[in-house]
Design an enzyme around this catalytic site. Structure first.
Site, PDB file in Angstrom:
ATOM      1  N   SER A 124       0.762  -1.086  -0.001  1.00 31.17           N
ATOM      2  CA  SER A 124      -0.172   0.030  -0.089  1.00 31.17           C
ATOM      3  C   SER A 124       0.782   1.160  -0.121  1.00 31.17           C
ATOM      4  O   SER A 124       1.995   1.116   0.405  1.00 31.17           O
ATOM      5  CB  SER A 124      -0.903   0.017   1.067  1.00 31.17           C
ATOM      6  OG  SER A 124      -1.462   1.308   1.499  1.00 31.17           O
ATOM      7  N   TYR A 149      -0.809  -0.729  11.155  1.00 28.49           N
ATOM      8  CA  TYR A 149      -1.267  -1.191   9.619  1.00 28.49           C
ATOM      9  C   TYR A 149      -0.261  -0.945   8.781  1.00 28.49           C
ATOM     10  O   TYR A 149       0.211  -1.820   8.006  1.00 28.49           O
ATOM     11  CB  TYR A 149      -2.683  -0.608   9.419  1.00 28.49           C
ATOM     12  CG  TYR A 149      -2.970  -0.802   7.913  1.00 28.49           C
ATOM     13  CD1 TYR A 149      -2.771   0.346   6.846  1.00 28.49           C
ATOM     14  CD2 TYR A 149      -3.190  -2.025   7.195  1.00 28.49           C
ATOM     15  CE1 TYR A 149      -2.708   0.133   5.491  1.00 28.49           C
ATOM     16  CE2 TYR A 149      -3.386  -2.208   5.817  1.00 28.49           C
ATOM     17  CZ  TYR A 149      -3.223  -1.202   5.169  1.00 28.49           C
ATOM     18  OH  TYR A 149      -3.352  -1.389   3.639  1.00 28.49           O
ATOM     19  N   LYS A 153       2.665  -3.484   6.565  1.00 26.03           N
ATOM     20  CA  LYS A 153       2.821  -3.316   5.047  1.00 26.03           C
ATOM     21  C   LYS A 153       4.422  -3.196   4.830  1.00 26.03           C
ATOM     22  O   LYS A 153       5.040  -3.843   4.060  1.00 26.03           O
ATOM     23  CB  LYS A 153       2.028  -2.446   4.268  1.00 26.03           C
ATOM     24  CG  LYS A 153       0.605  -2.607   4.347  1.00 26.03           C
ATOM     25  CD  LYS A 153       0.497  -3.853   3.670  1.00 26.03           C
ATOM     26  CE  LYS A 153      -1.185  -4.149   3.599  1.00 26.03           C
ATOM     27  NZ  LYS A 153      -1.562  -5.578   2.869  1.00 26.03           N
TER      28      LYS A 153
HETATM   29  C1  WQD Z   1      -9.310   8.900   2.032  1.00 28.12           C
HETATM   30  C2  WQD Z   1      -9.686  10.295   2.309  1.00 28.12           C
HETATM   31  C3  WQD Z   1      -9.726  10.762   4.804  1.00 28.12           C
HETATM   32  C4  WQD Z   1     -13.429   8.947   5.396  1.00 28.12           C
HETATM   33  C5  WQD Z   1      -6.392   3.886   3.853  1.00 28.12           C
HETATM   34  C6  WQD Z   1      -4.986   2.947   3.927  1.00 28.12           C
HETATM   35  C7  WQD Z   1      -4.908   2.430   2.308  1.00 28.12           C
HETATM   36  C8  WQD Z   1      -5.877   1.623   1.836  1.00 28.12           C
HETATM   37  C9  WQD Z   1      -7.023   2.631   1.742  1.00 28.12           C
HETATM   38  C10 WQD Z   1      -6.242  -0.543   2.255  1.00 28.12           C
HETATM   39  C11 WQD Z   1      -8.797  10.954   3.532  1.00 28.12           C
HETATM   40  C12 WQD Z   1     -11.087  11.204   4.108  1.00 28.12           C
HETATM   41  C13 WQD Z   1     -12.434   9.339   4.870  1.00 28.12           C
HETATM   42  C14 WQD Z   1     -14.599   9.728   5.653  1.00 28.12           C
HETATM   43  C15 WQD Z   1     -13.156  11.605   5.052  1.00 28.12           C
HETATM   44  N1  WQD Z   1      -6.252   0.531   2.553  1.00 28.12           N
HETATM   45  N2  WQD Z   1     -12.272  10.642   4.699  1.00 28.12           N
HETATM   46  N3  WQD Z   1     -14.278  11.117   5.696  1.00 28.12           N
HETATM   47  O1  WQD Z   1      -6.922   6.534   4.686  1.00 28.12           O
HETATM   48  O2  WQD Z   1      -6.457   7.378   2.215  1.00 28.12           O
HETATM   49  O3  WQD Z   1      -6.176   4.902   2.786  1.00 28.12           O
HETATM   50  O4  WQD Z   1      -7.367   3.166   3.117  1.00 28.12           O
HETATM   51  O5  WQD Z   1      -5.946  -1.103   1.074  1.00 28.12           O
HETATM   52  O6  WQD Z   1      -3.655   1.623   2.492  1.00 28.12           O
HETATM   53  O7  WQD Z   1      -4.052   3.972   4.517  1.00 28.12           O
HETATM   54  O8  WQD Z   1      -8.088   6.006   2.584  1.00 28.12           O
HETATM   55  O9  WQD Z   1     -10.663   6.177   2.324  1.00 28.12           O
HETATM   56  O10 WQD Z   1     -10.037   6.159   4.549  1.00 28.12           O
HETATM   57  O11 WQD Z   1      -9.505   8.160   3.188  1.00 28.12           O
HETATM   58  O12 WQD Z   1     -13.004  12.747   5.017  1.00 28.12           O
HETATM   59  O13 WQD Z   1     -15.591   9.465   6.313  1.00 28.12           O
HETATM   60  O14 WQD Z   1     -10.660  10.598   2.652  1.00 28.12           O
HETATM   61  O15 WQD Z   1      -9.469  11.789   5.660  1.00 28.12           O
HETATM   62  O16 WQD Z   1      -8.400  12.048   3.306  1.00 28.12           O
HETATM   63  P1  WQD Z   1      -6.656   6.542   2.870  1.00 28.12           P
HETATM   64  P2  WQD Z   1      -9.651   6.552   3.224  1.00 28.12           P
END
Ligand code: WQD
Length: 339
Positions: A124, A149, A153
């Site tokens: 990731s 997490y 990785k």
């Molecule tokens: C994306 C953006 C949040 C939820 C993680 C892991 C990565 C992969 C994908 C596994 C961020 C914002 C989110 C919400 C929001 N995991 N957000 N409101 O954190 O970039 O990646 O998940 O494969 O390895 O690190 O993904 O979708 O959680 O967040 O504003 O209710 O959306 O702050 O900026 P992330 P995400």
């Protein structure tokens, strides 16, 4: 060709299984269904007309893994997805993550290194931490992770690289995903989180369909054009195709090095507010949201430099953000019909 897919009922694992079956590959799928649903097998069958050989199995059970390779002696490659992936949960329960993600990987490697069965590892972009340079290249120095997490990785990649050096004949590809979103165009499989979704797009589609009253936008004063975080959102079908191209590259011995790393993304950065706007324009569904406090551990911006995978595997993302969001919405409506 026969491929073992660990975590085969999960989000990425099920989409990769569909493409493998469609390309004539025999699939052995294992999953402990701790964080997935057995009925995903029906979705795979509905799309491809075939089912993988499924074994309910937990990688933490070392003896069962060894028995699996005694039973299936003709496995040509392994694609390893099985792992927990919620950043926030890993902070609250680190031992669960280290035991499952690292313990499971070690049991798998103890079987496949000796047998020289090549491996594709689901890594990731989280391994980069907050990169100071964008777009992020594979040789960008890794930063200390902001979550257990992310460490699983980083440590997982290191264990595999060391295993490739120690075991002649054992080869691996590490795929560093950016942000997978969307669902199969048939809407028969998709992202199927248990409980409250941690990720943006499933939370957004559940808000749009009325399952949740409001989407919180985590942080709106970052140093970005509209103040919200930037990510590289890639359609899960494009990501799945990258695994097919990787397994052929790995098995066809075109791979020179014993361990290769590839970013898998679109190469485009998109903010949270832009995702919301694109979703509303695409589906004509409004998404009630509230600008809220930043989420601990979030990086400000991350998007991929994808020149390496373009040049070496000939892979390029084909689907647009619009298509990915439309497919996510179609899948949410499908789930709603079932509930
Ligand atoms: C994306 C953006 C949040 C939820 C993680 C892991 C990565 C992969 C994908 C596994 C961020 C914002 C989110 C919400 C929001 N995991 N957000 N409101 O954190 O970039 O990646 O998940 O494969 O390895 O690190 O993904 O979708 O959680 O967040 O504003 O209710 O959306 O702050 O900026 P992330 P995400």
């Amino acid at each position: 060709m026969k491929i073992l897919v660990t975590g085969g009922l999960g989000y990425i694992g099920s989409h990769v299984t569909v493409l493998l079956l469609e390309s004539g590959v025999e699939v052995v799928s294992i999953d402990n269904i701790d964080n997935s649903h057995i009925e995903v097998l029906d979705g795979i069958k509905a799309i491809t007309g075939k089912k993988p050989v499924f074994e309910l199995l937990d990688l933490k059970d070392k003896d069962k893994i060894q028995d699996l390779f005694k039973k299936h002696t003709d496995i040509d490659g392994v694609i390893h997805f099985a792992a927990y992936k919620a950043v926030g949960e890993s902070v609250e329960n680190p031992l669960k993550y280290y035991k499952n993600n690292i313990g499971g990987l070690l049991n798998l490697l103890e079987s496949i290194c000796e047998l020289s069965i090549p491996l594709i590892f689901s890594s990731s972009c989280t391994v980069y931490g907050q990169s100071s340079k964008l777009p992020i290249k594979e040789n960008t120095p890794l930063k200390p992770s902001s979550s257990p997490y992310g460490y699983t990785k980083q440590i997982g990649e290191q264990i595999i690289e060391d295993s490739c050096k120690a075991h002649l004949g054992f080869k691996a590809i590490l795929l560093r995903y950016f942000n997978p979103i969307g669902a199969h165009p048939s809407s028969k499989i998709g992202e199927y989180p248990k409980g409250t979704p941690q990720n943006l797009v499933p939370f957004l589609t559940q808000t749009a369909i009325g399952k949740r009253p409001l989407l919180k936008v985590f942080g709106s004063n970052y140093n970005t054009p509209d103040g919200t975080c930037i990510r590289d959102y890639i359609h899960v079908m494009d990501l799945a195709q990258a695994h097919i191209d990787s397994i052929y590259y790995l098995i066809s011995s075109s791979q020179k090095l014993t361990c290769e790393i590839f970013n898998v993304g679109t190469g485009q950065g998109v903010s949270v507010l832009e995702v919301i706007k694109e979703f509303e324009n695409t589906t004509s569904k409004s998404v009630p949201y509230k600008l809220s406090d930043p989420r601990k551990g979030d990086t400000v911006a991350a998007y991929a430099d994808v020149k390496k995978i373009n040049n070496q595997l000939g892979w390029k993302a084909k689907f647009s953000l619009k298509e990915a969001l439309q497919s996510a919405w179609n899948w949410e409506k499908e789930l709603d019909k079932k509930s």
